[in-house]
Design a protein around this motif. Structure first.
Motif, PDB file in Angstrom:
ATOM      1  N   LEU A 255      50.169  -6.566  16.821  1.00  0.00           N
ATOM      2  CA  LEU A 255      49.559  -5.481  17.579  1.00  0.00           C
ATOM      3  C   LEU A 255      48.943  -6.042  18.851  1.00  0.00           C
ATOM      4  N   ASP A 256      48.768  -5.172  19.832  1.00  0.00           N
ATOM      5  CA  ASP A 256      48.124  -5.578  21.071  1.00  0.00           C
ATOM      6  C   ASP A 256      46.652  -5.894  20.799  1.00  0.00           C
ATOM      7  N   GLU A 257      46.137  -6.901  21.505  1.00  0.00           N
ATOM      8  CA  GLU A 257      44.770  -7.337  21.259  1.00  0.00           C
ATOM      9  C   GLU A 257      43.748  -6.230  21.513  1.00  0.00           C
ATOM     10  N   GLY A 258      44.124  -5.219  22.318  1.00  0.00           N
ATOM     11  CA  GLY A 258      43.206  -4.115  22.569  1.00  0.00           C
ATOM     12  C   GLY A 258      42.910  -3.287  21.339  1.00  0.00           C
ATOM     13  N   ALA A 259      43.768  -3.396  20.301  1.00  0.00           N
ATOM     14  CA  ALA A 259      43.564  -2.631  19.071  1.00  0.00           C
ATOM     15  C   ALA A 259      42.764  -3.395  18.036  1.00  0.00           C
ATOM     16  N   MET A 260      42.304  -4.583  18.350  1.00  0.00           N
ATOM     17  CA  MET A 260      41.646  -5.426  17.349  1.00  0.00           C
ATOM     18  C   MET A 260      40.391  -4.776  16.787  1.00  0.00           C
ATOM     19  N   SER A 261      39.614  -4.106  17.636  1.00  0.00           N
ATOM     20  CA  SER A 261      38.362  -3.510  17.161  1.00  0.00           C
ATOM     21  C   SER A 261      38.601  -2.315  16.254  1.00  0.00           C
ATOM     22  N   ALA A 262      39.789  -1.719  16.299  1.00  0.00           N
ATOM     23  CA  ALA A 262      40.078  -0.539  15.488  1.00  0.00           C
ATOM     24  C   ALA A 262      40.668  -0.873  14.130  1.00  0.00           C
ATOM     25  N   ILE A 263      41.081  -2.122  13.906  1.00  0.00           N
ATOM     26  CA  ILE A 263      41.729  -2.512  12.657  1.00  0.00           C
ATOM     27  C   ILE A 263      40.706  -3.123  11.707  1.00  0.00           C
ATOM     28  N   LEU A 264      40.707  -2.650  10.475  1.00  0.00           N
ATOM     29  CA  LEU A 264      39.811  -3.166   9.450  1.00  0.00           C
ATOM     30  C   LEU A 264      40.594  -3.384   8.157  1.00  0.00           C
ATOM     31  N   PRO A 265      40.233  -4.407   7.360  1.00  0.00           N
ATOM     32  CA  PRO A 265      40.887  -4.590   6.060  1.00  0.00           C
ATOM     33  C   PRO A 265      40.702  -3.354   5.185  1.00  0.00           C
ATOM     34  N   GLY A 266      41.753  -2.995   4.470  1.00  0.00           N
ATOM     35  CA  GLY A 266      41.699  -1.842   3.588  1.00  0.00           C
ATOM     36  C   GLY A 266      42.266  -0.565   4.182  1.00  0.00           C
ATOM     37  N   GLN A 267      42.499  -0.527   5.490  1.00  0.00           N
ATOM     38  CA  GLN A 267      43.042   0.679   6.101  1.00  0.00           C
ATOM     39  C   GLN A 267      44.456   0.955   5.580  1.00  0.00           C
ATOM     40  N   ALA A 268      44.755   2.251   5.393  1.00  0.00           N
ATOM     41  CA  ALA A 268      46.064   2.643   4.887  1.00  0.00           C
ATOM     42  C   ALA A 268      47.139   2.374   5.929  1.00  0.00           C
ATOM     43  N   ALA A 269      48.325   2.061   5.434  1.00  0.00           N
ATOM     44  CA  ALA A 269      49.447   1.760   6.327  1.00  0.00           C
ATOM     45  C   ALA A 269      50.733   2.300   5.720  1.00  0.00           C
ATOM     46  N   ARG A 270      51.701   2.540   6.600  1.00  0.00           N
ATOM     47  CA  ARG A 270      53.050   2.941   6.190  1.00  0.00           C
ATOM     48  C   ARG A 270      54.044   1.994   6.843  1.00  0.00           C
ATOM     49  N   ILE A 271      54.980   1.519   6.042  1.00  0.00           N
ATOM     50  CA  ILE A 271      55.947   0.536   6.525  1.00  0.00           C
ATOM     51  C   ILE A 271      57.347   1.120   6.382  1.00  0.00           C
ATOM     52  N   THR A 272      58.102   1.079   7.468  1.00  0.00           N
ATOM     53  CA  THR A 272      59.482   1.551   7.457  1.00  0.00           C
ATOM     54  C   THR A 272      60.394   0.382   7.790  1.00  0.00           C
ATOM     55  N   PHE A 273      61.235   0.002   6.842  1.00  0.00           N
ATOM     56  CA  PHE A 273      62.197  -1.078   7.067  1.00  0.00           C
ATOM     57  C   PHE A 273      63.423  -0.537   7.773  1.00  0.00           C
ATOM     58  N   SER A 274      64.108  -1.433   8.465  1.00  0.00           N
ATOM     59  CA  SER A 274      65.239  -1.020   9.293  1.00  0.00           C
ATOM     60  C   SER A 274      66.370  -0.409   8.487  1.00  0.00           C
ATOM     61  N   HIS A 275      66.534  -0.821   7.223  1.00  0.00           N
ATOM     62  CA  HIS A 275      67.643  -0.336   6.414  1.00  0.00           C
ATOM     63  C   HIS A 275      67.253   0.828   5.517  1.00  0.00           C
ATOM     64  N   ALA A 276      65.951   1.174   5.476  1.00  0.00           N
ATOM     65  CA  ALA A 276      65.495   2.245   4.586  1.00  0.00           C
ATOM     66  C   ALA A 276      64.661   3.234   5.391  1.00  0.00           C
ATOM     67  N   GLY A 277      65.019   4.515   5.280  1.00  0.00           N
ATOM     68  CA  GLY A 277      64.307   5.510   6.060  1.00  0.00           C
ATOM     69  C   GLY A 277      63.002   5.954   5.433  1.00  0.00           C
TER      70      GLY A 277
END
Length: 400
Positions: A255-277
């Protein structure tokens, strides 16, 4: 001019001329053009077109950050040879699941057994040498005690005038000789013990080398790669297999360093792999503490709640991290925005007619954007694509 006999040529000049058919063709073309124009106008402005869209309603806006990443592992190990030997057996292959301590391969090293036997024989001989040296030291100790007692008795008799000077000197010399013999036997014991310890150390080295000829799994996991085959000769430090613990797999996103203050451990995330929609859920595990000097990006590790059916180290994916939720607010899909002269707007259905409305945007998520002014809740918003002002429309339903 040839004139049939009996006909007056001047009468031919006064005969009526037939009306050309060109005017009737023009009238027909004009009628067709008018009909087409009417049909075009009717189709464009009176015939209802089915358009995808949705009803504008307040909802929760997810504020997300997005960044690319690759699949990596927190627990992985390379299994290699610590000695120069030939591969005699490979018990596993790629994609095999192994447990910690399981035998993965065996190396052929013919000299190891002979070295171990020689070291054990040397240790046994050294142990016997220690026992013999200790026995000599015990005899020297007993002799010294005897000579010490004799010398002390001669001293007492000499003091009474009973013993002679020669007898006293002989007793003293015997005592000193016994003391020297005890010292010599003591050094012999130390040397024998050192030889025994060296032999034991050689046994440990031979056994370690023999153990090194059996390659075992240092961790439980999956064999992701095999670099060697049976019969190949290995040098010390050569890798044979690579293991990964699937439970330790994470997505390392950038991520861009400008987003560092907004990221915290435990935040929810969604991951999309290139072969799976279908996205896979997860959460931010930890933040990196270095920023790339060229790209000005930092890394985060995202733990996955599940793994795709097929995965591989280094696999690319896109991560979305939920940093905030706002609402209820009016939002539209970002794909619905249409810009005119640098101003944002959306198409709405007003009295079954398409109309472009300028709007004021607020916070933006990855898929939807907040609308602060310009349209109200309950209005039908339309998906762009072939729309024009006053087009008669009929809403097909919500966009999937």
């Amino acid at each position: 001019m040839n004139v049939k006999p009996g006909l007056d040529p001047f009468l031919l000049l006064d005969a009526p001329v037939p009306r050309p058919r060109r005017r009737r063709g023009l009238r027909l073309a004009a009628l067709v053009t008018a009909a087409l124009a009417i049909a075009f106008v009717g189709l464009r402005y009176f015939y209802p077109h089915v358009v995808e869209g949705e009803v504008l309603r307040p909802g929760i806006l997810d504020i997300e950050l997005q960044g690319p990443g690759t699949l990596s592992a927190l627990s992985e190990a390379s299994v290699g040879s610590r000695i120069q030997a030939r591969i005699e057996e490979l018990a596993v292959d790629r994609n095999d699941v192994v447990a910690k301590g399981e035998v993965l391969a065996r190396l052929a090293f013919d000299d190891l057994s002979g070295e171990l036997g020689a070291a054990e024989a040397s240790a046994q001989a050294a142990e016997r040498g220690v026992s013999a040296a200790q026995a000599e030291r015990d005899r020297a100790t007993a002799t010294l005690e005897k000579e010490r007692a004799t010398h002390e008795r001669q001293v007492a008799l000499f003091a009474k005038g009973v013993a002679s000077t020669a007898g006293l000197e002989d007793a003293l010399a015997a005592r000193r000789e016994a003391e020297a013999e005890l010292a010599r036997t003591g050094r012999a014991v130390e040397q024998a013990e050192a030889e025994r310890d060296a032999a034991i150390a050689r046994i440990a080295v031979a056994r370690a080398q023999l153990d090194d000829s059996v390659l075992r799994a240092p961790i439980s996991g999956v064999v992701v790669s095999r670099m060697r085959h049976v019969g190949e000769m290995l040098t010390a430090g050569s890798d044979v297999l690579h293991l990964v613990d699937p439970a330790s797999l994470v997505l390392t996103a950038r991520l861009d360093e400008g987003a560092m203050s907004a990221i915290l451990p435990g935040q929810a995330a969604r991951i999309t792999f290139s072969h799976a929609g279908t996205p896979i859920s997860g959460h931010v595990l930890r933040l990196g503490r270095e920023v790339d000097e060229e790209t000005r990006e930092f890394e985060i590790d995202i733990a996955l709640d599940a793994l795709p059916a097929n995965w591989a180290l280094g696999q690319r994916a896109m991560a979305r991290i939920l940093i905030e939720q706002r609402g209820p607010v009016l939002t539209v899909p970002t794909s619905f925005l249409v810009w005119r002269d640098g101003r944002p707007g959306v198409w709405v259905a007003s009295r079954a007619r398409a109309r472009w409305c300028e709007v004021t945007l607020g916070e933006a998520g990855m898929e939807r954007v907040e609308i602060r002014h310009g349209i109200a809740a309950g209005q039908n918003i339309l998906k762009p694509g072939g729309l024009y002002s006053f087009m008669r429309v009929r809403l097909a339903g919500p966009v999937t």
